[in-house]
Design a protein around this motif. Structure first.
Motif, PDB file in Angstrom:
ATOM      1  N   ASP A  14      -9.139   2.704  -9.358  1.00 19.81           N
ATOM      2  CA  ASP A  14      -8.872   3.538 -10.196  1.00 19.81           C
ATOM      3  C   ASP A  14      -7.652   3.852 -10.233  1.00 19.81           C
ATOM      4  O   ASP A  14      -7.808   5.541  -9.506  1.00 19.81           O
ATOM      5  CB  ASP A  14     -10.325   4.918  -9.706  1.00 19.81           C
ATOM      6  CG  ASP A  14     -10.235   5.289 -11.031  1.00 19.81           C
ATOM      7  OD1 ASP A  14      -9.360   6.806 -11.224  1.00 19.81           O
ATOM      8  OD2 ASP A  14     -11.285   5.505 -11.550  1.00 19.81           O
ATOM      9  N   ILE A  15      -6.836   3.821 -10.948  1.00 20.71           N
ATOM     10  CA  ILE A  15      -5.368   4.421 -10.887  1.00 20.71           C
ATOM     11  C   ILE A  15      -5.700   6.097 -10.562  1.00 20.71           C
ATOM     12  O   ILE A  15      -4.692   7.008 -10.079  1.00 20.71           O
ATOM     13  CB  ILE A  15      -5.161   3.862 -11.940  1.00 20.71           C
ATOM     14  CG1 ILE A  15      -4.541   2.708 -12.268  1.00 20.71           C
ATOM     15  CG2 ILE A  15      -2.779   4.293 -12.062  1.00 20.71           C
ATOM     16  CD1 ILE A  15      -3.853   2.166 -10.989  1.00 20.71           C
ATOM     17  N   GLU A  16      -6.358   6.973 -11.707  1.00 19.42           N
ATOM     18  CA  GLU A  16      -6.071   8.213 -11.796  1.00 19.42           C
ATOM     19  C   GLU A  16      -6.945   9.011 -10.393  1.00 19.42           C
ATOM     20  O   GLU A  16      -5.685   9.862  -9.492  1.00 19.42           O
ATOM     21  CB  GLU A  16      -7.002   9.083 -12.722  1.00 19.42           C
ATOM     22  CG  GLU A  16      -6.323   7.910 -13.867  1.00 19.42           C
ATOM     23  CD  GLU A  16      -5.373   9.335 -14.425  1.00 19.42           C
ATOM     24  OE1 GLU A  16      -5.104  10.646 -14.144  1.00 19.42           O
ATOM     25  OE2 GLU A  16      -5.206   8.514 -15.827  1.00 19.42           O
ATOM     26  N   ILE A  17      -6.998   8.336  -9.856  1.00 16.85           N
ATOM     27  CA  ILE A  17      -7.966   8.986  -8.225  1.00 16.85           C
ATOM     28  C   ILE A  17      -7.539   8.110  -7.834  1.00 16.85           C
ATOM     29  O   ILE A  17      -7.013   9.319  -6.407  1.00 16.85           O
ATOM     30  CB  ILE A  17      -9.754   8.492  -8.620  1.00 16.85           C
ATOM     31  CG1 ILE A  17     -10.892   9.108  -9.365  1.00 16.85           C
ATOM     32  CG2 ILE A  17     -10.239   8.368  -7.158  1.00 16.85           C
ATOM     33  CD1 ILE A  17     -11.940   8.561  -8.776  1.00 16.85           C
ATOM     34  N   TRP A  18      -7.168   7.113  -7.129  1.00 16.54           N
ATOM     35  CA  TRP A  18      -5.728   6.986  -6.180  1.00 16.54           C
ATOM     36  C   TRP A  18      -4.554   8.097  -6.030  1.00 16.54           C
ATOM     37  O   TRP A  18      -4.051   8.573  -5.018  1.00 16.54           O
ATOM     38  CB  TRP A  18      -5.168   5.716  -6.652  1.00 16.54           C
ATOM     39  CG  TRP A  18      -4.413   4.656  -5.450  1.00 16.54           C
ATOM     40  CD1 TRP A  18      -3.150   4.451  -6.671  1.00 16.54           C
ATOM     41  CD2 TRP A  18      -4.306   4.785  -4.681  1.00 16.54           C
ATOM     42  NE1 TRP A  18      -1.946   4.475  -5.084  1.00 16.54           N
ATOM     43  CE2 TRP A  18      -3.169   4.007  -3.987  1.00 16.54           C
ATOM     44  CE3 TRP A  18      -4.855   4.485  -3.550  1.00 16.54           C
ATOM     45  CZ2 TRP A  18      -2.593   4.494  -2.859  1.00 16.54           C
ATOM     46  CZ3 TRP A  18      -4.915   4.092  -2.227  1.00 16.54           C
ATOM     47  CH2 TRP A  18      -3.652   4.212  -1.879  1.00 16.54           C
ATOM     48  N   ASN A  19      -4.326   8.269  -7.513  1.00  9.67           N
ATOM     49  CA  ASN A  19      -3.225   8.993  -7.985  1.00  9.67           C
ATOM     50  C   ASN A  19      -3.582  10.878  -6.929  1.00  9.67           C
ATOM     51  O   ASN A  19      -2.858  11.018  -5.989  1.00  9.67           O
ATOM     52  CB  ASN A  19      -2.762   9.254  -8.836  1.00  9.67           C
ATOM     53  CG  ASN A  19      -1.411  10.014  -9.495  1.00  9.67           C
ATOM     54  OD1 ASN A  19      -0.060   9.894  -8.277  1.00  9.67           O
ATOM     55  ND2 ASN A  19      -0.980  10.853 -10.670  1.00  9.67           N
ATOM     56  N   ASN A  29       4.931   3.078  -0.197  1.00 12.99           N
ATOM     57  CA  ASN A  29       4.634   1.743  -1.555  1.00 12.99           C
ATOM     58  C   ASN A  29       2.492   2.022  -1.777  1.00 12.99           C
ATOM     59  O   ASN A  29       2.391   0.848  -2.129  1.00 12.99           O
ATOM     60  CB  ASN A  29       3.640   0.578  -0.768  1.00 12.99           C
ATOM     61  CG  ASN A  29       4.960  -0.446  -1.355  1.00 12.99           C
ATOM     62  OD1 ASN A  29       5.650  -0.359  -2.323  1.00 12.99           O
ATOM     63  ND2 ASN A  29       4.229  -1.997  -0.595  1.00 12.99           N
ATOM     64  N   HIS A  30       2.626   3.001  -2.331  1.00 15.11           N
ATOM     65  CA  HIS A  30       1.811   3.294  -3.281  1.00 15.11           C
ATOM     66  C   HIS A  30       1.069   3.551  -4.248  1.00 15.11           C
ATOM     67  O   HIS A  30      -0.094   2.875  -5.422  1.00 15.11           O
ATOM     68  CB  HIS A  30       1.163   4.856  -3.190  1.00 15.11           C
ATOM     69  CG  HIS A  30       1.599   6.274  -1.853  1.00 15.11           C
ATOM     70  ND1 HIS A  30       2.307   7.130  -1.890  1.00 15.11           N
ATOM     71  CD2 HIS A  30       0.353   5.392  -0.784  1.00 15.11           C
ATOM     72  CE1 HIS A  30       1.352   7.583  -0.798  1.00 15.11           C
ATOM     73  NE2 HIS A  30       0.875   6.277  -0.307  1.00 15.11           N
ATOM     74  N   ILE A  31       2.539   2.841  -5.555  1.00 13.49           N
ATOM     75  CA  ILE A  31       2.339   1.595  -6.203  1.00 13.49           C
ATOM     76  C   ILE A  31       1.403   0.532  -6.328  1.00 13.49           C
ATOM     77  O   ILE A  31       0.597  -0.129  -7.233  1.00 13.49           O
ATOM     78  CB  ILE A  31       3.472   1.877  -7.570  1.00 13.49           C
ATOM     79  CG1 ILE A  31       3.453   3.066  -7.575  1.00 13.49           C
ATOM     80  CG2 ILE A  31       3.420   0.719  -8.260  1.00 13.49           C
ATOM     81  CD1 ILE A  31       4.958   3.096  -9.287  1.00 13.49           C
ATOM     82  N   LYS A  32       2.416  -0.268  -5.595  1.00 12.48           N
ATOM     83  CA  LYS A  32       1.475  -2.050  -4.541  1.00 12.48           C
ATOM     84  C   LYS A  32       0.254  -2.033  -4.937  1.00 12.48           C
ATOM     85  O   LYS A  32      -0.460  -2.333  -4.611  1.00 12.48           O
ATOM     86  CB  LYS A  32       2.739  -2.417  -3.828  1.00 12.48           C
ATOM     87  CG  LYS A  32       3.952  -2.756  -4.484  1.00 12.48           C
ATOM     88  CD  LYS A  32       4.057  -3.844  -5.452  1.00 12.48           C
ATOM     89  CE  LYS A  32       5.610  -4.334  -5.548  1.00 12.48           C
ATOM     90  NZ  LYS A  32       4.883  -5.546  -6.997  1.00 12.48           N
TER      91      LYS A  32
END
Length: 405
Positions: free
Chosen positions: A83-88, A74-77
Motif C-alpha cells: 500500500d503506497i500511502e502507508i509505505w510512505n 531503496n525505498h521506491i524499489k
C-alpha cells in the motif's frame, strides 16, 4: 541556494559515510512552483526553494538527509506490492525517528512517530497495516506527508510526480547517465536494504564515535609532543613493513611529461669476474619527483604504509627524492629501488607545519608531491604542489588536491 546545497552536502557526508555514493551521483534540482516541499524519484532529489527558505539551517540539513535516506535504502524499489500511502508513512516515520535520535532538528508537522525507531521500514509497515485493519486508523488521511515521493507503481518503479508534483521527470536526454548512476548505487542500496535502516544508522553512529576517539587520541599525542603545533618535534624514528599495493592515483596522468628512461651504470646487479666488479647497464626514468611525507603524530603506522606504497608506484615511472616532515624537514633521500624504500628510516612524530613542507622542495623539481592527512593550517606561501590527502578537506594556495578515501 547552490552554495547552501553544497554546504549541506558536506555536512551530510561528514555525518553519514554511507551517503557518499548518493551525493556523488545524485542531482539536486530546483522544482520551485512544481512541488510544494521536497521529493525524490530514487535517482534525483527535488526541492522547492521557497519551502527551504522557510527552514533554519538545521532543518534544511534534516530535509536532505531524509531524501538521501529514501535513496540509500531503496525505498521506491522496496515498495513493490505494498500500500503506497502507508509505505510512505512507514518509511518517513522510521527515517525521521532515526534522524531525530542522531540529533537532527525536525520541523513541526512532519511525520513524527517516535516508536518507529525500534523498527525497520518493512516491520513498521506491517505494524501500521495491522493497526489500520484492526482499528480503522485510516493512516492515509491522518498524516500529512510533506515529502511527496514520486508516484510508485505496484512494480516498485517510480513514475511521474506524486500528489503535489505534477511535473515530468527532468531527465530527458539523460537516461543513460542516470542508468549509470543507478548502477553505481545499486550495490550499496542492496547492502543497506539487507542490513535495514536501524542497523545502518547504528553502525554509522558507532563509526563516528570511533573516529572521534581516534581524533582525540591523535590530538593527545600531538599535545604531548608539542606545546604548540608548528613549534616542536619528537624526532621519533620509525620503521614500517610497507609491502605493495595497486596505485590509488593515475600517476602517469599526474606527473609532468611522459616517463622517459636513461641508461646508466648500476652496481645493484653487478657481477664479479676474476675479482673485478663489473656494473650492469640499467634503465632509469629521467623524470624527477620530490615527495614530502607528513610523519606528524596524527599519522599512524597504517597511514604511513599507504603513503609509502604510493611512493613505490611513483618510483615505477619517475626518479624520486623522499623526505619526512612534522614541524621540521628531515632532508631528502634519493631512491632508485623499492628495497631502499623498505629500509627507509621514518623521522617525525611531533606537530605539523606545512610551511616547512613546501619550503623543502627544490626549484629544479619537475613534480612536487605532499602526502598528508591534512590535519594542520595551510602554508602561508603559494606552491605548485600536488597534495595527496587521506582524510580532511584542505584549501591550499596553489597546486591541486587529490583526496584518497
Amino acid at each position: 541556494m547552490d552554495k547552501d546545497i553544497q554546504a549541506i552536502k558536506r555536512k551530510l557526508l561528514v555525518k553519514y559515510g554511507f551517503f557518499g555514493s548518493i551525493l556523488a551521483n545524485t542531482k539536486f534540482i530546483d522544482k520551485s512552483g512544481e512541488i510544494e516541499t521536497a521529493a525524490t524519484d530514487g535517482k534525483n532529489i527535488y526541492y522547492n526553494k521557497e519551502f527551504l527558505n522557510e527552514l533554519n539551517d538545521n532543518e534544511k540539513v534534516f530535509v536532505f538527509a531524509h531524501e538521501c535516506s529514501h535513496i540509500a535504502f531503496n525505498h521506491i524499489k522496496r515498495a513493490k506490492g505494498k500500500d503506497i500511502e502507508i509505505w510512505n508513512i512507514a518509511t518517513d516515520a522510521v527515517i525521521n525517528a532515526l534522524l531525530k535520535d542522531d540529533g537532527f532538528e525536525m520541523k513541526e508537522g512532519f511525520v513524527d512517530m517516535p516508536e518507529a525507531i525500534d523498527y525497520n521500514s518493512e516491520e513498521f509497515y506491517e505494524k501500521l497495516i495491522q493497526e489500520d485493519k484492526e482499528q480503522n486508523n485510516n493512516y492515509q488521511n491522518s498524516h500529512q506527508l510533506w515529502d511527496y515521493q514520486y508516484e510508485i507503481s505496484q512494480d516498485g518503479e517510480s513514475g511521474r510526480g506524486g500528489r503535489s508534483d505534477n511535473s515530468q521527470d527532468d531527465n530527458s536526454g539523460k537516461g543513460e547517465q542516470n542508468s549509470n548512476s543507478n548502477d553505481d548505487l545499486s550495490k550499496e542500496q542492496e547492502e543497506n536494504s539487507k542490513m535495514g535502516e536501524k542497523e545502518v544508522f547504528k553502525k554509522s553512529k558507532e563509526q563516528r564515535k570511533n573516529d572521534l576517539e581516534k581524533l582525540k587520541e591523535a590530538l593527545a599525542r600531538e599535545a604531548s609532543s608539542s606545546k604548540q603545533a608548528g613549534d616542536t618535534t619528537n624526532s621519533e624514528r620509525r620503521r614500517i613493513n610497507i609491502g605493495k599495493a595497486k596505485p590509488l592515483v593515475n600517476w602517469k596522468g599526474i606527473l609532468k611529461e611522459n616517463a622517459k628512461y636513461d641508461l646508466d651504470w648500476s652496481y645493484q646487479n653487478a657481477s664479479i669476474e676474476y675479482g673485478v666488479v663489473n656494473p650492469s647497464l640499467e634503465k632509469f626514468p629521467n623524470l624527477e619527483t620530490e615527495i614530502v611525507i607528513d610523519t606528524s603524530g596524527s599519522v599512524d603506522g597504517e597511514l604511513l604504509k599507504k603513503f609509502f606504497q604510493e611512493c613505490k608506484n611513483v618510483l615505477k615511472i619517475s626518479r624520486v627524492r623522499i623526505g619526512c616532515f612534522d614541524t621540521r624537514f628531515y632532508g631528502f633521500k634519493e631512491i632508485k629501488y623499492e628495497k631502499e624504500l623498505d629500509q627507509i628510516e621514518i623521522l617525525g612524530g611531533g606537530g605539523t607545519n606545512f610551511d616547512v613542507a613546501v619550503e623543502a622542495f627544490s626549484l629544479k623539481a619537475e613534480n612536487k608531491i605532499i602526502f598528508t592527512d591534512g590535519c594542520a593550517s595551510m602554508p602561508r606561501m603559494a606552491c605548485n604542489v600536488t597534495w595527496i590527502v587521506y582524510g580532511n578537506e584542505i584549501c591550499p594556495k596553489g597546486g591541486r588536491v587529490i583526496y584518497i578515501k
